[in-house]
Write a protein that holds these residues in place. Sequence first.
Motif, mmCIF file in Angstrom:
data_model
loop_
_atom_site.group_PDB
_atom_site.id
_atom_site.type_symbol
_atom_site.label_atom_id
_atom_site.label_comp_id
_atom_site.label_asym_id
_atom_site.label_seq_id
_atom_site.Cartn_x
_atom_site.Cartn_y
_atom_site.Cartn_z
ATOM 1 N N ALA A 1 0.818 -1.215 0.000
ATOM 2 C CA ALA A 1 0.000 0.000 0.000
ATOM 3 C C ALA A 1 0.850 1.262 0.000
ATOM 4 O O ALA A 1 0.319 2.361 -0.019
ATOM 5 N N LEU A 2 2.159 1.105 0.023
ATOM 6 C CA LEU A 2 3.077 2.236 0.089
ATOM 7 C C LEU A 2 4.008 2.215 -1.119
ATOM 8 O O LEU A 2 4.542 1.172 -1.487
ATOM 9 N N GLY A 3 4.224 3.330 -1.693
ATOM 10 C CA GLY A 3 5.205 3.417 -2.768
ATOM 11 C C GLY A 3 6.609 3.519 -2.202
ATOM 12 O O GLY A 3 6.808 3.758 -1.014
ATOM 13 N N ASP A 4 7.586 3.306 -3.063
ATOM 14 C CA ASP A 4 8.985 3.415 -2.654
ATOM 15 C C ASP A 4 9.760 3.949 -3.850
ATOM 16 O O ASP A 4 10.064 3.214 -4.794
ATOM 17 N N ALA A 5 10.056 5.241 -3.815
ATOM 18 C CA ALA A 5 10.723 5.872 -4.952
ATOM 19 C C ALA A 5 12.085 5.261 -5.220
ATOM 20 O O ALA A 5 12.516 5.147 -6.377
ATOM 21 N N SER A 6 12.782 4.840 -4.160
ATOM 22 C CA SER A 6 14.109 4.268 -4.336
ATOM 23 C C SER A 6 14.057 2.934 -5.074
ATOM 24 O O SER A 6 15.048 2.523 -5.689
ATOM 25 N N ARG A 7 12.901 2.258 -5.014
ATOM 26 C CA ARG A 7 12.735 0.970 -5.693
ATOM 27 C C ARG A 7 11.830 1.119 -6.928
ATOM 28 O O ARG A 7 11.457 0.123 -7.557
ATOM 29 N N HIS A 8 11.473 2.350 -7.233
ATOM 30 C CA HIS A 8 10.622 2.640 -8.401
ATOM 31 C C HIS A 8 9.297 1.885 -8.323
ATOM 32 O O HIS A 8 8.791 1.382 -9.330
ATOM 33 N N ARG A 9 8.753 1.795 -7.100
ATOM 34 C CA ARG A 9 7.462 1.126 -6.916
ATOM 35 C C ARG A 9 6.381 2.148 -6.630
ATOM 36 O O ARG A 9 6.520 2.986 -5.733
ATOM 37 N N LYS A 10 5.311 2.083 -7.393
ATOM 38 C CA LYS A 10 4.134 2.899 -7.156
ATOM 39 C C LYS A 10 2.947 1.981 -6.884
ATOM 40 O O LYS A 10 2.981 0.797 -7.196
ATOM 41 N N VAL A 11 1.926 2.565 -6.295
ATOM 42 C CA VAL A 11 0.728 1.803 -5.950
ATOM 43 C C VAL A 11 -0.483 2.526 -6.514
ATOM 44 O O VAL A 11 -0.566 3.759 -6.444
ATOM 45 N N PHE A 12 -1.388 1.771 -7.097
ATOM 46 C CA PHE A 12 -2.635 2.357 -7.590
ATOM 47 C C PHE A 12 -3.791 1.675 -6.878
ATOM 48 O O PHE A 12 -4.000 0.469 -7.022
ATOM 49 N N LEU A 13 -4.512 2.462 -6.092
ATOM 50 C CA LEU A 13 -5.566 1.923 -5.238
ATOM 51 C C LEU A 13 -6.957 2.227 -5.785
ATOM 52 O O LEU A 13 -7.234 3.356 -6.200
ATOM 53 N N TYR A 14 -7.797 1.226 -5.780
ATOM 54 C CA TYR A 14 -9.222 1.396 -6.046
ATOM 55 C C TYR A 14 -9.987 1.063 -4.767
ATOM 56 O O TYR A 14 -9.530 0.279 -3.944
ATOM 57 N N GLN A 15 -11.168 1.674 -4.619
ATOM 58 C CA GLN A 15 -11.983 1.405 -3.445
ATOM 59 C C GLN A 15 -13.340 0.869 -3.890
ATOM 60 O O GLN A 15 -13.798 1.122 -4.997
ATOM 61 N N ARG A 16 -14.007 0.128 -2.984
ATOM 62 C CA ARG A 16 -15.231 -0.577 -3.340
ATOM 63 C C ARG A 16 -16.393 -0.256 -2.389
ATOM 64 O O ARG A 16 -17.376 -0.981 -2.358
ATOM 65 N N LEU A 17 -16.248 0.832 -1.645
ATOM 66 C CA LEU A 17 -17.256 1.176 -0.649
ATOM 67 C C LEU A 17 -18.087 2.398 -1.007
ATOM 68 O O LEU A 17 -19.272 2.452 -0.697
ATOM 69 N N TRP A 18 -17.478 3.396 -1.630
ATOM 70 C CA TRP A 18 -18.135 4.681 -1.807
ATOM 71 C C TRP A 18 -18.348 4.955 -3.298
ATOM 72 O O TRP A 18 -17.478 5.476 -3.995
ATOM 73 N N GLU A 19 -19.534 4.635 -3.764
ATOM 74 C CA GLU A 19 -19.847 4.653 -5.199
ATOM 75 C C GLU A 19 -19.665 6.023 -5.831
ATOM 76 O O GLU A 19 -19.289 6.123 -7.005
ATOM 77 N N ASN A 20 -19.920 7.082 -5.108
ATOM 78 C CA ASN A 20 -19.855 8.428 -5.673
ATOM 79 C C ASN A 20 -18.493 9.085 -5.515
ATOM 80 O O ASN A 20 -18.326 10.247 -5.903
ATOM 81 N N ASP A 21 -17.546 8.355 -4.955
ATOM 82 C CA ASP A 21 -16.206 8.894 -4.764
ATOM 83 C C ASP A 21 -15.261 8.352 -5.839
ATOM 84 O O ASP A 21 -15.558 7.361 -6.503
ATOM 85 N N PRO A 22 -14.104 9.000 -6.005
ATOM 86 C CA PRO A 22 -13.164 8.549 -7.044
ATOM 87 C C PRO A 22 -12.650 7.135 -6.810
ATOM 88 O O PRO A 22 -12.620 6.641 -5.681
ATOM 89 N N TYR A 23 -12.240 6.521 -7.908
ATOM 90 C CA TYR A 23 -11.559 5.222 -7.898
ATOM 91 C C TYR A 23 -12.449 4.093 -7.379
ATOM 92 O O TYR A 23 -11.973 3.151 -6.764
ATOM 93 N N PHE A 24 -13.744 4.211 -7.644
ATOM 94 C CA PHE A 24 -14.696 3.194 -7.197
ATOM 95 C C PHE A 24 -14.787 2.064 -8.215
ATOM 96 O O PHE A 24 -14.865 2.287 -9.420
#
Length: 330
Positions: free
Chosen positions: A92-115
């Motif tokens: 759940a955490l990115g690490d710039a030194s390892r070039h790792r990014k995270v993309f999160l989606y959520q499944r609870l709030w239909e009217n909010d972003p990334y649903f």
Amino acid sequence: PHLVWSRERKGPLPTMKLALLACVALQSTALNLRANQSDLSHAEFYHQFQHLAKRQRDEPFLDDDIVVVPAVYDRWGIDEEQHGFSQVPKWALGDASRHRKVFLYQRLWENDPYFVPNKGFEGTVFLKFIIDHYHRLPAAMIFMQDDYKYVGFEDCLRRDGKLQYKSFVPAWIEHRKTTEWAKFAGAQSPGVEQCWREFAKIFDLKGFEPKKVPAVSAYCCDVFAVGRESVLKRPLSQWKAAYEKAIANKCHEGQWDLEELSPEILALAKKDHLYDDADMDKHASGGALEHLASMIYGFYELDGPRPAERKACEEFVPESQCPGSPCKEK
């Protein structure tokens, strides 16, 4: 491990959400972690989620980025004893030194972003990421369930186009037939086989013969890495069609295809109920996307032999470049 993401909210969300969020936000701008993540209220989880999601989306994906796409519901994962993780996990955490990014989606709030609707288990989240980023995919992606224990070697995957499909769970499912769902789905088992056939048509998967029980051999558990080139082998139209199928209330609308389904699976049905029930998505679309993932992303055969393991350095950069890498060459 399916307990977290298979749950679906049947009633409205609490009307106090915004008030609760305001209280949480006033406490601190940092993450407010508890000893047991299962104690998090929806408001606290929402605050943590949005904090992390915003931080990970400030910059576009770069050529040497690896992007982790986890499927989460209302907490950061569960351990073997069904307790919430004691801290926000590495995935759940990115690490710039390892070039790792995270993309999160959520499944609870239909009217909010990334649903993403809570249908089709984790496979639906993976499909959503692909259709959202098809024309700007990172070089390497890790799709995972939220109970995966991220170690760190995963950061060392190659980004040079040579990564194809890599399961992080070594367990191999051998010749699993759709009739095995009788113990879970009972008279709805034909809907499971029908759904497998529906996704097979979308992705043009070979091996599904009319009136013959499909059996699959594949890696277990939907935790895998895939390279950009493997995803792009399939047109965007296929990924979109699969996503729409996965979020539908029913995998198949109308009567099942009696000319296509196997007699063995149809024998389990009630003769006056030859169609999907609306609450079958965890066994139908969810099960299909998990069991067919090796075919969809890795281009495996339906019921083929377990493929030979690729050498570590064919999938990972040397340890000299990425500490913890399985590739020990210099």
